[in-house]
Enzyme design. Structure first.
Site, PDB file in Angstrom:
ATOM      1  N   HIS A 140       0.829  -1.200   0.000  1.00 51.45           N
ATOM      2  CA  HIS A 140       0.000   0.000   0.000  1.00 51.45           C
ATOM      3  C   HIS A 140       0.865   1.252   0.000  1.00 51.45           C
ATOM      4  O   HIS A 140       1.859   1.334   0.735  1.00 51.45           O
ATOM      5  CB  HIS A 140      -0.926   0.002   1.210  1.00 51.45           C
ATOM      6  CG  HIS A 140      -2.015  -1.023   1.101  1.00 51.45           C
ATOM      7  ND1 HIS A 140      -2.237  -1.745  -0.041  1.00 51.45           N
ATOM      8  CD2 HIS A 140      -2.948  -1.439   1.988  1.00 51.45           C
ATOM      9  CE1 HIS A 140      -3.253  -2.560   0.151  1.00 51.45           C
ATOM     10  NE2 HIS A 140      -3.708  -2.399   1.373  1.00 51.45           N
ATOM     11  N   LYS A 565     -12.906   5.200   8.056  1.00 50.68           N
ATOM     12  CA  LYS A 565     -13.312   6.258   7.129  1.00 50.68           C
ATOM     13  C   LYS A 565     -14.841   6.351   7.032  1.00 50.68           C
ATOM     14  O   LYS A 565     -15.400   7.431   6.908  1.00 50.68           O
ATOM     15  CB  LYS A 565     -12.707   6.018   5.738  1.00 50.68           C
ATOM     16  CG  LYS A 565     -13.015   7.126   4.730  1.00 50.68           C
ATOM     17  CD  LYS A 565     -12.074   7.060   3.556  1.00 50.68           C
ATOM     18  CE  LYS A 565     -12.341   5.882   2.670  1.00 50.68           C
ATOM     19  NZ  LYS A 565     -13.575   6.036   1.854  1.00 50.68           N
TER      20      LYS A 565
END
Length: 896
Positions: A140, A565
């Protein structure tokens, strides 16, 4: 005698001075003076010697484009060097506390605690047998530094280590000073910004470097520490395999179209080549040490039998080794073993079939040494190699495949459509029934080898499963035996992957399943629906057979990033904790062993923080012994670049897992009062509402775009994967990493605390009290870790700096920034009340670290704001803007 000749203050001072000298030489004395003036003004404000940043702002405003770039580069390079000084200080602390026996969270401390709590040898043996820790390295894109820059910094770190740990002559010191100056000069002359996006292969090579050059050698030291501790308290108890390293680099397809079967095949092949080369090196080293004379040394019958078997297996080499090493049985055996490793990927016969065969040979060498009293040689020279083979096998790190559930659904729908079945229009129950029948029937629905008859996503997915069968045949099933499904929402999403694996021949039920099918639960709907999803699967005939074939173990991945999130910090943490308990109960009800895979990021906002504390804070019923978690981005470099820190990190993880597993076995920790859940239910619900209210307010996305450098971050060449899923400008579409990265850059880390204050305040308003929250903090590891992590995010937030970014939003500022400030103040007040601390961070050294860094981060933030505010930027200004992102990331020691 002191173990070290230096301290962090000296390292910081000398590196700063050296950087100043290099800056002056490579640019000009005037440039150095400008940088020093900016630095001094920033420090004076932080110390309260000036009342405003007006002078600092004026200095930055007066800079031309070239001077802006010089200032940005100077402060960025400063942080790169100071991070090394702090790394060295951590190594000092590890060495000194190990020497005087005061190192906390060590393996000695873990074993000592088990003994103190009355654990008998049989229980300790059971805990060790059940424990397996699986760090999983991902690609990532959160590592902001170039590989070239990292290599130069490792060279600087090595020089600092030599200066610190060796007594040097004046001539040696002069030589090291020259080398250090040369490396820092080269670092200054090296571009900090990538001109191209790294390719998937670059990311796989990056992960491979840590495995090959650090962890491969560190693992043996970790086991040695454990065995030393066990010998003291539990003589006769041996440590089995406790670590297994895995990777997504080169195999994680989710959102990354560049991860092709060719890239995965290349990664598998390269990793096998690397690990086999390392084994040959180790056996060559052993050959230099094991020179025992067979006429005087009795190696024992088991060793002799294996040596004779190799001579029969490799007759062309048998005479040669006898002539080359007459009467030296260990050297003969090691030479034959090296040849067998050479033939693993060779057309010639005689190569090792798998790592277990090599391990058996290495253990036979150790047995041969112990047969005639050479135990110390076996322990010092051979046992560490056996640990390496046991840990890294023939794959270095097993790969996990991953893709989004939508791609599997589309593929399965098109496959069934090709044979006249309308899967696409089916309800969920019908899909489950259709998939189950297809898996259990003897004839395949589709030949995945005919993937060329399909197009687009379907062709891509079928080609991957076709290749998976080849990979398992060539490299062994263990090399790539896990398939993770992103955004799993229904049982059919899991059965679709099992179906495709069955069509490829990777699954043959009943009896054989070459794949762990791992649902990734990351949305609130998936987490809250876990019982229905997993219960349906466990009661499904095909899936139950697959689980039985996988030793009755179900791996479930939890998505910390997207959950945060979507729901905010407190609500996400509570949901994950609560649903882990539910998953454990579901598995227990169906007599299935649960292995949780924690999808943690490096930052607090994405599940980061102390791994030791996180493992101890898990619900006791979920601590089955096996645990898996992601290691990402800059966290990999921070944890695994330095061998001593890597060893310490592994020991801390094992310390926590052994203690947590003992608590579970002893049925301790299950006594968390049910009444404690109430405050969290109330607080998490209110926190979620406050967080969603902020994000769902009209104009929030526009505010986010203007008040953070998201548009710059999206264009940075950080990783091979795109920053958003579809390119749409919504919070939902944006990946969690750039979401957190942007707020971190703006020093307004709302993903790490927003909603916490409102949530806790709601609990108090509805009849709760601070005293109860203090009790939870003192006695409940989950709540304490959650509050401490929020405290760190709050401490790293600087609303004065954040206000500068908020001003960029113009008329969009007021509806949002005022709410953010109010929530920050609520959260800080309640965290301080709960913890009883005046400072926010749980550890004093964090305050010292922030005090050292903040005055140097501030100019980069202010310069970044100035550049963001410009409607048009020259190439130099654009380069400087990107450089400020790198510098702030280095200063904050965090990206996403």
């Amino acid at each position: 005698m002191s173990l070290h000749t230096r301290g962090v203050e000296q390292d910081v001072r000398e590196l700063s001075t050296l950087l100043g000298d290099v800056l002056a030489e490579q640019t000009s004395a005037d440039a150095l003076e400008t940088v020093e003036s900016v630095r001094t003004e920033a420090i004076d404000y932080r110390r309260g010697e000036t009342k405003s940043r007006a002078t600092l702002q004026a200095e930055l405003a007066a800079l031309d484009a070239t001077s802006e770039e010089t200032v940005a580069r100077a402060f960025t390079t400063y942080f790169e060097l100071i991070n090394l000084a702090e790394e060295r200080e951590r190594v000092r602390a590890i060495r000194e506390r190990t020497e005087d026996g005061t190192l906390p969270e060590s393996l000695a401390a873990a074993v000592e605690q088990l003994a103190a709590e009355g654990a008998d040898a049989e229980t300790v043996e059971q805990i060790l047998e059940e424990t397996l820790i699986q760090p999983t390295f991902t690609a990532h894109p959160t590592e902001a530094r170039r590989k070239t820059v990292k290599a130069k910094l490792r060279s600087v770190a090595h020089t600092i280590e030599t200066l610190d740990e060796r007594r040097l002559t004046k001539r040696e010191r002069r030589s090291l000073d020259r080398d250090l100056t040369a490396e820092v000069t080269s670092l200054w002359q090296t571009p900090q910004i990538r001109d191209r996006r790294p390719e998937v292969t670059d990311e796989a090579l990056n992960v491979q470097w840590y495995l090959e050059n650090v962890l491969f050698d560190v693992v043996g030291d970790v086991y040695e520490e454990l065995e030393r501790a066990l010998d003291e308290h539990y003589p006769g108890v041996d440590g089995p395999k406790l670590f297994e390293f895995r990777s997504w680099a080169g195999s994680d397809r989710d959102g990354n179209p560049y991860v092709t079967p060719e890239v995965t095949a290349e990664t598998l092949d390269r990793q096998r080549t690397v690990v086999l080369d390392r084994y040959r090196e180790k056996l060559k080293e052993l050959s230099g040490r094991l020179s025992q004379d067979g006429r005087d040394f009795s190696v024992g019958e088991p060793f002799t039998a294996r040596l004779d078997a190799d001579k029969e297996r490799l007759p062309g080499l048998a005479d040669d080794v006898e002539q080359r090493y007459p009467n030296e049985p260990f050297r003969q055996k090691l030479k034959l073993m090296r040849e067998r490793i050479e033939r693993v990927d060779d057309v010639r016969q005689g190569g090792y079939a798998d790592a277990e065969e090599l391990l058996a040979d290495i253990e036979s060498v150790a047995t041969g040494l112990r047969a005639d009293g050479a135990d110390v040689i076996a322990a010092a020279a051979v046992d560490p190699v056996a640990r390496q083979v046991d840990t890294f096998g023939f794959s270095l790190a097993s790969l996990d495949l991953r893709d989004h559930q939508e791609n599997h659904t589309e593929t399965v729908a098109n496959v069934f459509e090709s044979v006249g079945v309308d899967y696409r229009s089916m309800e969920e129950s019908a899909r489950v029934e259709t998939l189950t029948d297809a898996i259990l029937q003897s004839e395949p629905v589709v030949d995945v080898g005919t993937h060329g008859a399909f197009e687009g996503t379907t062709e891509t997915v079928l080609r991957r499963f076709d290749a998976l069968a080849d990979w398992q045949r060539e490299y062994g099933a263990d090399a790539i035996d896990t398939y993770c499904i992103s955004m799993t929402e229904t049982p059919s999403h899991v059965l679709e992957v099992l179906f495709l694996a069955d069509q490829a021949g990777v699954v043959d039920l009943p009896g054989y399943c070459g794949l762990d099918v791992v649902p990734l639960l990351e949305t609130e709907s998936a987490l809250s629906g876990a019982r229905e999803i997993m219960g349906t699967l466990f009661e499904n005939e095909a899936y139950a057979a697959a689980i039985e074939a996988r030793d009755n173990v179900q791996e479930v991945m939890l998505g910390y990033s997207d959950s945060n999130k979507e729901n905010g910090f407190l609500a996400a943490n509570w949901s994950l904790h609560r649903n882990q308990k539910r998953l454990a109960a579901i598995c227990s009800d169906h007599d299935v062993d649960l292995r949780l895979f924690h999808g943690r990021g490096g930052s607090i906002s994405r599940g980061g923080g102390s791994m030791n504390e996180a493992l101890l804070a898990l619900p006791t019923e979920t601590v089955t012994g096996e645990v898996k978690f992601t290691e990402q981005g800059e966290a990999i470099a921070e944890k695994y670049a330095n061998p001593q820190i890597a060893q310490r990190n592994c020991e801390q993880m094992l310390n926590a897992q052994l203690r947590a597993r003992y608590q579970a076995v002893a049925d301790e920790g299950n006594g968390v009062p049910e009444a404690w859940h109430g405050p969290l239910e109330t607080a998490a619900g209110a926190a979620h509402d406050a967080y969603r209210d902020l994000l769902d307010t009209d104009g929030f996305v526009s505010y986010f775009e203007q008040a953070t450098p998201i548009t710059v971050i999206e264009d940075l060449n950080l990783g091979s994967r795109p920053a958003s899923r579809s390119g749409e400008r919504t919070v939902e579409d944006l990946r969690a990493i750039p979401w957190v990265f942007s707020w971190t850059q703006a020093r307004c880390i709302i993903p790490g605390w927003y909603g916490l204050g409102t949530g806790l305040e709601r609990y108090i308003d509805e009849g709760g009290d601070v005293e109860t929250l203090q009790e939870l903090y003192d006695q409940w590891p989950f709540f304490r870790t959650t509050v401490n992590n929020a405290a760190l995010a709050l401490a790293r937030t600087d609303l004065e700096i954040a206000a500068e970014y908020a001003d960029l939003a113009g008329e969009d500022r007021e509806p949002f920034f005022g709410r953010i400030v109010a929530e920050y103040e609520r959260s800080v007040e309640l965290v301080r009340a709960i913890t009883g601390r005046d400072r926010l961070p749980p550890r004093e050294w964090v305050d010292e670290n922030l005090d050292r860094r903040n005055p140097y981060v501030d100019p980069l933030n202010l310069l970044q704001v100035r550049l963001l505010d410009q409607a048009e930027r020259s190439d130099t200004e654009e380069r400087t803007l990107r450089l400020t992102v790198k510098g702030i990331a280095a200063g904050m020691k965090s990206t996403g």
